[in-house]
Design a protein around this motif. Sequence first.
Motif, PDB file in Angstrom:
ATOM      1  N   TYR A 127       8.736   1.575  17.461  1.00  0.00           N
ATOM      2  CA  TYR A 127       8.345   2.978  17.509  1.00  0.00           C
ATOM      3  C   TYR A 127       9.165   3.803  16.515  1.00  0.00           C
ATOM      4  CZ  TYR A 127       7.737   7.677  19.369  1.00  0.00           C
ATOM      5  OH  TYR A 127       7.472   9.014  19.496  1.00  0.00           O
ATOM      6  N   THR A 128      10.462   3.538  16.471  1.00  0.00           N
ATOM      7  CA  THR A 128      11.322   4.279  15.542  1.00  0.00           C
ATOM      8  C   THR A 128      10.884   4.004  14.112  1.00  0.00           C
ATOM      9  OG1 THR A 128      13.154   4.150  17.105  1.00  0.00           O
ATOM     10  CG2 THR A 128      13.718   4.629  14.808  1.00  0.00           C
ATOM     11  N   PHE A 129      10.616   2.745  13.823  1.00  0.00           N
ATOM     12  CA  PHE A 129      10.111   2.414  12.490  1.00  0.00           C
ATOM     13  C   PHE A 129       8.799   3.152  12.212  1.00  0.00           C
ATOM     14  CE2 PHE A 129       6.898  -0.010  10.229  1.00  0.00           C
ATOM     15  CZ  PHE A 129       7.434   0.064   8.958  1.00  0.00           C
ATOM     16  N   ALA A 130       7.856   3.028  13.129  1.00  0.00           N
ATOM     17  CA  ALA A 130       6.494   3.509  12.862  1.00  0.00           C
ATOM     18  C   ALA A 130       6.429   5.016  12.730  1.00  0.00           C
ATOM     19  CB  ALA A 130       5.552   3.039  13.980  1.00  0.00           C
ATOM     20  N   THR A 131       7.197   5.718  13.538  1.00  0.00           N
ATOM     21  CA  THR A 131       7.108   7.175  13.501  1.00  0.00           C
ATOM     22  C   THR A 131       7.954   7.776  12.378  1.00  0.00           C
ATOM     23  OG1 THR A 131       8.827   7.288  15.198  1.00  0.00           O
ATOM     24  CG2 THR A 131       6.538   7.436  15.941  1.00  0.00           C
ATOM     25  N   GLY A 132       8.868   7.005  11.836  1.00  0.00           N
ATOM     26  CA  GLY A 132       9.724   7.553  10.783  1.00  0.00           C
ATOM     27  C   GLY A 132       9.294   7.192   9.378  1.00  0.00           C
ATOM     28  N   GLY A 171       0.131   2.686   0.266  1.00  0.00           N
ATOM     29  CA  GLY A 171      -0.730   3.104   1.370  1.00  0.00           C
ATOM     30  C   GLY A 171      -0.925   1.993   2.392  1.00  0.00           C
ATOM     31  N   TYR A 172      -0.969   0.772   1.886  1.00  0.00           N
ATOM     32  CA  TYR A 172      -1.078  -0.392   2.772  1.00  0.00           C
ATOM     33  C   TYR A 172       0.127  -0.448   3.714  1.00  0.00           C
ATOM     34  CZ  TYR A 172      -1.539  -5.456   3.808  1.00  0.00           C
ATOM     35  OH  TYR A 172      -1.669  -6.677   4.413  1.00  0.00           O
ATOM     36  N   HIS A 173       1.313  -0.300   3.167  1.00  0.00           N
ATOM     37  CA  HIS A 173       2.514  -0.281   4.000  1.00  0.00           C
ATOM     38  C   HIS A 173       2.456   0.860   5.015  1.00  0.00           C
ATOM     39  CE1 HIS A 173       5.113  -3.497   2.922  1.00  0.00           C
ATOM     40  NE2 HIS A 173       5.282  -3.152   1.667  1.00  0.00           N
ATOM     41  N   ALA A 174       1.956   2.014   4.584  1.00  0.00           N
ATOM     42  CA  ALA A 174       1.909   3.166   5.486  1.00  0.00           C
ATOM     43  C   ALA A 174       0.940   2.922   6.638  1.00  0.00           C
ATOM     44  CB  ALA A 174       1.517   4.420   4.700  1.00  0.00           C
ATOM     45  N   HIS A 194      -0.355   0.997  12.368  1.00  0.00           N
ATOM     46  CA  HIS A 194      -1.315   0.200  13.133  1.00  0.00           C
ATOM     47  C   HIS A 194      -0.959  -1.262  13.360  1.00  0.00           C
ATOM     48  CE1 HIS A 194      -4.320   3.263  13.659  1.00  0.00           C
ATOM     49  NE2 HIS A 194      -4.162   3.628  12.414  1.00  0.00           N
ATOM     50  N   ALA A 195      -0.155  -1.871  12.503  1.00  0.00           N
ATOM     51  CA  ALA A 195       0.063  -3.308  12.651  1.00  0.00           C
ATOM     52  C   ALA A 195       0.855  -3.611  13.906  1.00  0.00           C
ATOM     53  CB  ALA A 195       0.780  -3.857  11.418  1.00  0.00           C
ATOM     54  N   GLU A 196       0.552  -4.722  14.523  1.00  0.00           N
ATOM     55  CA  GLU A 196       1.237  -5.176  15.744  1.00  0.00           C
ATOM     56  C   GLU A 196       1.142  -4.149  16.871  1.00  0.00           C
ATOM     57  OE1 GLU A 196       3.662  -4.654  13.022  1.00  0.00           O
ATOM     58  OE2 GLU A 196       2.969  -6.413  11.965  1.00  0.00           O
ATOM     59  N   GLY A 197       0.035  -3.410  16.915  1.00  0.00           N
ATOM     60  CA  GLY A 197      -0.168  -2.441  17.991  1.00  0.00           C
ATOM     61  C   GLY A 197       0.110  -1.029  17.535  1.00  0.00           C
ATOM     62  N   SER A 198      -0.533  -0.096  18.195  1.00  0.00           N
ATOM     63  CA  SER A 198      -0.428   1.308  17.795  1.00  0.00           C
ATOM     64  C   SER A 198       0.858   1.938  18.309  1.00  0.00           C
ATOM     65  CB  SER A 198      -1.605   2.082  18.377  1.00  0.00           C
ATOM     66  OG  SER A 198      -1.461   2.154  19.776  1.00  0.00           O
ATOM     67  N   ILE A 199       1.172   3.073  17.759  1.00  0.00           N
ATOM     68  CA  ILE A 199       2.330   3.836  18.216  1.00  0.00           C
ATOM     69  C   ILE A 199       2.200   4.146  19.708  1.00  0.00           C
ATOM     70  CG2 ILE A 199       3.441   6.089  17.985  1.00  0.00           C
ATOM     71  CD1 ILE A 199       2.752   5.958  14.971  1.00  0.00           C
ATOM     72  N   GLN A 247       3.516  13.784   7.472  1.00  0.00           N
ATOM     73  CA  GLN A 247       3.317  13.642   8.919  1.00  0.00           C
ATOM     74  C   GLN A 247       1.841  13.836   9.280  1.00  0.00           C
ATOM     75  OE1 GLN A 247       5.555  13.055  11.308  1.00  0.00           O
ATOM     76  NE2 GLN A 247       4.130  13.412  12.990  1.00  0.00           N
ATOM     77  N   ALA A 248       1.199  14.787   8.643  1.00  0.00           N
ATOM     78  CA  ALA A 248      -0.226  15.019   8.914  1.00  0.00           C
ATOM     79  C   ALA A 248      -1.047  13.808   8.494  1.00  0.00           C
ATOM     80  CB  ALA A 248      -0.695  16.272   8.175  1.00  0.00           C
ATOM     81  N   VAL A 249      -0.703  13.246   7.359  1.00  0.00           N
ATOM     82  CA  VAL A 249      -1.381  12.035   6.900  1.00  0.00           C
ATOM     83  C   VAL A 249      -1.237  10.926   7.939  1.00  0.00           C
ATOM     84  CG1 VAL A 249      -1.028  10.139   5.258  1.00  0.00           C
ATOM     85  CG2 VAL A 249      -1.379  12.479   4.428  1.00  0.00           C
ATOM     86  N   ARG A 250      -0.045  10.796   8.480  1.00  0.00           N
ATOM     87  CA  ARG A 250       0.171   9.768   9.497  1.00  0.00           C
ATOM     88  C   ARG A 250      -0.747   9.990  10.696  1.00  0.00           C
ATOM     89  NH1 ARG A 250       5.460   9.880  12.910  1.00  0.00           N
ATOM     90  NH2 ARG A 250       4.042  10.499  14.579  1.00  0.00           N
ATOM     91  N   SER A 251      -0.899  11.238  11.115  1.00  0.00           N
ATOM     92  CA  SER A 251      -1.769  11.510  12.265  1.00  0.00           C
ATOM     93  C   SER A 251      -3.220  11.151  11.959  1.00  0.00           C
ATOM     94  CB  SER A 251      -1.681  12.981  12.659  1.00  0.00           C
ATOM     95  OG  SER A 251      -0.403  13.276  13.154  1.00  0.00           O
ATOM     96  N   VAL A 252      -3.676  11.487  10.758  1.00  0.00           N
ATOM     97  CA  VAL A 252      -5.048  11.151  10.392  1.00  0.00           C
ATOM     98  C   VAL A 252      -5.222   9.633  10.377  1.00  0.00           C
ATOM     99  CG1 VAL A 252      -6.810  11.334   8.613  1.00  0.00           C
ATOM    100  CG2 VAL A 252      -5.295  13.276   9.059  1.00  0.00           C
ATOM    101  N   GLN A 253      -4.265   8.939   9.788  1.00  0.00           N
ATOM    102  CA  GLN A 253      -4.342   7.474   9.748  1.00  0.00           C
ATOM    103  C   GLN A 253      -4.337   6.896  11.150  1.00  0.00           C
ATOM    104  OE1 GLN A 253      -0.945   6.593   7.269  1.00  0.00           O
ATOM    105  NE2 GLN A 253      -2.049   6.968   5.364  1.00  0.00           N
ATOM    106  N   ASP A 254      -3.584   7.511  12.018  1.00  0.00           N
ATOM    107  CA  ASP A 254      -3.501   7.026  13.395  1.00  0.00           C
ATOM    108  C   ASP A 254      -4.859   7.146  14.084  1.00  0.00           C
ATOM    109  OD1 ASP A 254      -2.497   6.156  15.814  1.00  0.00           O
ATOM    110  OD2 ASP A 254      -0.740   7.436  15.749  1.00  0.00           O
ATOM    111  N   CYS A 255      -5.543   8.250  13.861  1.00  0.00           N
ATOM    112  CA  CYS A 255      -6.872   8.427  14.468  1.00  0.00           C
ATOM    113  C   CYS A 255      -7.901   7.462  13.876  1.00  0.00           C
ATOM    114  CB  CYS A 255      -7.373   9.865  14.268  1.00  0.00           C
ATOM    115  SG  CYS A 255      -6.388  11.109  15.120  1.00  0.00           S
ATOM    116  N   ALA A 256      -7.705   7.083  12.613  1.00  0.00           N
ATOM    117  CA  ALA A 256      -8.740   6.322  11.909  1.00  0.00           C
ATOM    118  C   ALA A 256      -8.709   4.827  12.214  1.00  0.00           C
ATOM    119  CB  ALA A 256      -8.617   6.549  10.407  1.00  0.00           C
TER     120      ALA A 256
END
Lengths: 470, 470, 470, 470
Positions: C361-366, C430-433, C438-443, D369-378
């Motif tokens: 989670y820390t990785f994914a959200t940061g 963008g792939y890394h982002a 999303h990889a290994e489960g969502s936030i 951060q906004a980009v992350r949220s959009v990616q999360d929804c997609a």
Amino acid sequence: MGLRTASEYRESLRDGRVLWYRGARVDDVTTDPELSIAVEHSALDFVVGHAPEHRGLAVTVDPETGEEYSTYYRIPRSTDDLLDRMRLVELTTALGGTLLSIKDVGSDALFALQTVLQGEELERLMAFYRHCRTNDLAVAVAQTDVKGDRSKAPHEQDDPDLHVHVVDESDEGIVVRGAKMHTSLTPNANEVLVLPTRAMKADDADFAVAFAVPPATKGLSMYVSPYSGGQRHPWEHPVSSKHKMLETLTVFDDVFVPWERVFCYRRPELAGPIALAFVEYHRFTAISYKLPLLDALVGCAEQIAEMNGVVGAGHIRDKLTQLVIYAETVRTLCEAAARRGRIGADGFCRPDSATTNIAKYTFATGFHQAVRSVQDCAGGILATGPGGEDWDSPDVRPVLEKYLRAAAPAAERLAMINLISDLTVRDFGGYHAVLAVHAEGSIEAEKMQIFRAYDASRAIGLARRLAGLE
Amino acid sequence: MGLRTASEYRESLRDGRVLWYRGARVDDVTTDPELSIAVEHSALDFVVGHAPEHRGLAVTVDPETGEEYSTYYRIPRSTDDLLDRMRLVELTTALGGTLLSIKDVGSDALFALQTVLQGEELERLMAFYRHCRTNDLAVAVAQTDVKGDRSKAPHEQDDPDLHVHVVDESDEGIVVRGAKMHTSLTPNANEVLVLPTRAMKADDADFAVAFAVPPATKGLSMYVSPYSGGQRHPWEHPVSSKHKMLETLTVFDDVFVPWERVFCYRRPELAGPIALAFVEYHRFTAISYKLPLLDALVGCAEQIAEMNGVVGAGHIRDKLTQLVIYAETVRTLCEAAARRGRIGADGFCRPDSATTNIAKYTFATGFHQAVRSVQDCAGGILATGPGGEDWDSPDVRPVLEKYLRAAAPAAERLAMINLISDLTVRDFGGYHAVLAVHAEGSIEAEKMQIFRAYDASRAIGLARRLAGLE
Amino acid sequence: MGLRTASEYRESLRDGRVLWYRGARVDDVTTDPELSIAVEHSALDFVVGHAPEHRGLAVTVDPETGEEYSTYYRIPRSTDDLLDRMRLVELTTALGGTLLSIKDVGSDALFALQTVLQGEELERLMAFYRHCRTNDLAVAVAQTDVKGDRSKAPHEQDDPDLHVHVVDESDEGIVVRGAKMHTSLTPNANEVLVLPTRAMKADDADFAVAFAVPPATKGLSMYVSPYSGGQRHPWEHPVSSKHKMLETLTVFDDVFVPWERVFCYRRPELAGPIALAFVEYHRFTAISYKLPLLDALVGCAEQIAEMNGVVGAGHIRDKLTQLVIYAETVRTLCEAAARRGRIGADGFCRPDSATTNIAKYTFATGFHQAVRSVQDCAGGILATGPGGEDWDSPDVRPVLEKYLRAAAPAAERLAMINLISDLTVRDFGGYHAVLAVHAEGSIEAEKMQIFRAYDASRAIGLARRLAGLE
Amino acid sequence: MGLRTASEYRESLRDGRVLWYRGARVDDVTTDPELSIAVEHSALDFVVGHAPEHRGLAVTVDPETGEEYSTYYRIPRSTDDLLDRMRLVELTTALGGTLLSIKDVGSDALFALQTVLQGEELERLMAFYRHCRTNDLAVAVAQTDVKGDRSKAPHEQDDPDLHVHVVDESDEGIVVRGAKMHTSLTPNANEVLVLPTRAMKADDADFAVAFAVPPATKGLSMYVSPYSGGQRHPWEHPVSSKHKMLETLTVFDDVFVPWERVFCYRRPELAGPIALAFVEYHRFTAISYKLPLLDALVGCAEQIAEMNGVVGAGHIRDKLTQLVIYAETVRTLCEAAARRGRIGADGFCRPDSATTNIAKYTFATGFHQAVRSVQDCAGGILATGPGGEDWDSPDVRPVLEKYLRAAAPAAERLAMINLISDLTVRDFGGYHAVLAVHAEGSIEAEKMQIFRAYDASRAIGLARRLAGLE
């Protein structure tokens, strides 16, 4: 009758109302050493009506009758009316040391009821509104029921009294029982206006009531919270020793309400609309009255950074800038909520709901962080410094003057430190922090309202066009 | 002499030390109604040495002499020693209601001095260390000078007394003058150990002194901060009515210090190293003693969410999870700081500096936000609820019991609300908040130390290899 | 048979598997100019087994048979085994330019199935595990169904094929139909191991299947995503021109699976446990393989700040420090997840679930914020700079060398800029982002698991004790 | 001459300008398969002038001459003019698929110069301004020098050419040498307007020059960045296959500029004011042109959440709400920057600097951060999905249609996924991200300007009054 004076206001509170404080009855709220601070604070709203420099904002003349009345009671019919209301609330809160005065909440509720009610209920409400406006009354609002288990509806609670409800009716009126909490200003108001707390369904009809009673009504008892009470040395507590707002647990023990003061009776379908209409006006008031608090945080941080001699440090500038961004963003959103106000078919101008709630959300979610920045600029002395009795002591003050000066004399620096401590660290600071999170609805409620009120058509239209879907 | 008892500790404080509180002298810190709370709190460190369930952690046996002494004084020689120290600090802080006890800070400073000093100065320090350990003394540390204008060095200040400095020397010892602030625990300690506050250059030689004196030394006066003092009803303040830490403005008015207690004398080149060595041990203590506070926040939020009946709401779960993430991240970093400890040529094991400071920074920058989440779960009643005198009143308590219950009885729910209010809203909560930002160094200082201590070679090597630059 | 060489691995992929790429069939993944990059990248896992400097980490000897096998297949039986696995994953990902290699995911799934299955199903799985380990196979995992409408269960979808399901069975085996997506590494693996994607109820029995098939099985088609494909000039794309991972839409069009390769058959009660057991091992792999990416971000930011001549600026230091805090916090949590691993009754050591998920989670959200900081240090040239053909041109390169140098020669600075652009700005960035989110489960899944896995007893016990409730 | 048509604009670009792309000369920017996309995109600014539905916003009539000219060139003389400009920029950017068109930047610079220059320099500038306005020209701005080592001033660099500077002068004009980078739109503009990049002192006089030249001027070479170039399948890249902005390294190799086009000559005292005046208008343009991008993010997230069938999930609603808050806050601040505009003694209305910079800062720091949220929804399909050639293939499309639908048909869902991927994940998305951080000045520059421009008097006055210091 015109605008009352502060002393007329004070006098009007000596009516035998049942107040409990610290486990005992209080006979006269205007003379109790702790509670009278709140009376004097609220008296501000009556002072501004007679102060030449404020009358332009505080007093409105009825174009038909020529009668003067408090601008708080002026129904907003244009975005300029909303801007004026914002400025009046900001003015009295700045005079009130960052604390709301007394006429704001009640007038918010009176506007809201006018936009929801119809027919006979509306007529009763209008008579009550004219009564309040003509007599320049202070109206408190009791809305939040004590609720019991939050996961259950009113009628599902073990004890029906956990939400205020009807227990009897007659030709003369109704009888209600239950308790409201977080009721601000009741101990020093002239009327208590009771609203339902949430949307309700048919099962909850008994709980869907709105009415008004004077505080001295038989069966009505108010238990005043001692939070942030006690002796407050003015040197240590420059704001909270002079300004105070009282909250009560307000108990209705089979209180009789005559029909002319019953505005909603067993109408569950109105409970949600009333609650929402109130909060829409009241959150706009809320963001207006938060502006002086935010200005104070900015000013405090800047001044103490100067006085400590650290205003040139990069990280301090960064914190000051963050505070400016926070305060100015809330202010800008607040103004925009007024400017984007829309006038309904009923002639009422309502602040834009999405913008109001974004402003409130921005304020509420940023406050604790802002407090941290101010504390960071000020230093640990906020919680380890001397007290008023030290400063008053001829033995101790010279020691403090010698050792606690920095880039400013100790007297000035400690005055600023005490202000910051009062606003952000001590129990009064905690009061502001809890209000940021909970007053006028929760952060979660604000988020939900933003989602509901936002008009997504422009954004969706653009996205679909760019995706080639239109 | 072995481990002292709490009553021996209490007795040792009756020595005529000069304490000022609220503008007046206090004759006996152990009997003053407010200050004695701090004495009883610190006595905890003497209780654990005799409690069978805690002796394993609290007591160490000297392998050579068989003498028992407080584990606080055990020099860390391995990462396991650091982990043990972390657990001991955590234990006593949990027993102490989230508040540090008394032996931590002094032993941090005694370790630090041992790693920096050499020759005769080290011999004097070792004698003092053995004195403290053998007699099981409570040692307070006075480090932060009052500083004056923060943009100037010590010797540039208008008044040289704004940093503690040497004013005279003789064959017997030295004479010092000046004042330290934020000195925790001095009123109820047995020794005051004075350290320089910052790196210094040659011009500041007079200010580069370290020494120890007993609190009752002539010329030494302590002005106790009244912050968070006053009568505290135990129902309203379940923690702060029982636990307290005192801070003083500590004035040295031409205090004589014999040579055997002078550990650094006009050695500006040592000022920075001493300050840094101290903070490295002390920040590790800091993150250890914050763990119970963070656990308490998590537990409070979870319990009040249950009691309010809202634990199933998505946004409440989100806040609880954020609190868990915060608390567990700090705990994990704290443990890692110990596990990554490195043993120097001097045999001292030091916690990893980068990890320690990341832990401290994570704690300090997340605290206010965590407080907001806890307040959000608890509700506005934190600042509008009843007081201890209400609960004690046979007239009022039944009203509270009826109306303030939720998914738990009012007695339990209000106990939890009072705990949360005490820890996060009222002045004791403000104390924790200010300490989060300022104690054991500022957030900015932690950031700078992270940058300095981090070994960037792995990261830089990888980046250069991937860029084709190696 | 021992550890395979890279060329043996390559050779094993030429088996007639049905691959589609950019709308056309690909005959040989090892020779396709774009797809072969992925083969060469994954070959790394076969190179390390023969590299003397890496064999200690990469190769394990069976204590009973003396047989050598890839450490990836070593069942973790202690926290040290978990730490070794973490280091191996980190090593190959660092060699692989921040991109996972190929043996990690399959072995995670094989461990997970061993901890959930029993009886005959477990025996079949163990035979398959030995087959993979002995023959040093690369096993891909196909788990995520294409799902259709996310608000419906598998059996509620319009088309049952939206989740892989059983369509027939016989004495020889079963027949399955449906499609999985996000299946990484299938085009260049030796086996495809299929797992259910989520918890299921009785109605979903047909969808509760787990099995393995070789990629060249009849009826199995893989549609390779062209994302981040195309010609990549190595100067412009220093990482993504050499390293690549392929994802496919993997379609099972009435694929026959013999019973010995069916590990879960219409057992909805096992679907959730299998999915959870897999993700617990796989998220630990995930946080291990993210470490080189985070190190690379730190190193890139530091290097480009140096090369631009801005490393002394306060705000740049602040960003560098934030990056260090982020990277080191994830690393510390990852190590702690291993150290806190618990050995079950089955002898398997599992990484601590709460810690693993906090790390993830820390990785994914940061991550996005960290990317912003790196971009901030680097400059706008990330998206406005020259390309590989410019650099190759004798006309243009001298212009670039003259004008695009800073505190380092243009060649070095542009190499670093290109690395940063490849890792954080261009499609590979963008792939890394997207993987971070999303990889290994969502936030959201990580948050829920933290809440579930966290043992709240210490925190609740402390809160209740402090509130006087115990 | 009136407003030009798109084809007149196209024609005007065929003038022999020296363009380099991918290591080779480009003869005609209007026919190059990649670069012509940018020409067609910028042609939008010429289309709107002839589109009946947009002429109200796009065309202004000179009240004295009756001449029609592009509203971009209308000098803002009121807050309404600023609001009109904001709407025009927003309109063309929305038509342009979130990408700025071409007339914005040049007109910002022409306004800025008019507010700073005086005397003969102003006269020359006014003649140039009339020339541009009358002939409806597209003016690019070249401001950012290549700079070399950022820690040194222009005259301290090893090579003076690292900032554009004067190398000769004569009666006819001056000769300049050096290079600018990040110069947007130069390849398809009619004029290049050169401004100094920063405040300068006397030593830097040679670098303090402002002038204009046509792109085809002798000695002027433009090296176009290939970033985000290449073949772009319109299905995969719905925006970036149609819209493009070009940046160049713009080299001045002893370029002669006649005096009438020299607007600032060796006047270091004007360098800072020009740079600041430009950025003040240009940041207002910036926040105006970001609004469609933010709307697109909101719309994309809402649409894909619907199409995936997850719009009812609490955490998805939370992300959508956060996106709304972000987009609407920037929009509100942008409008307020215009409304608070102040008219100077020179008759120019300038957007409020503090508000403009707060808007820009809010945009810039929230984008990732906004980009992350959009990616999360997609969903992960953003980076693992099919490509245009797959969709075009009669073999593959049916597979995609069957398996990649959700709560919407695959065609719609993939169209939205491709839009999101184009805007936030692939190289065009990276372009937006880098622009968020770096275009129109850095985040740090915005912060500094907020601190400088904010009028602290109200905040300081309130704090001092509350502290009792007035």
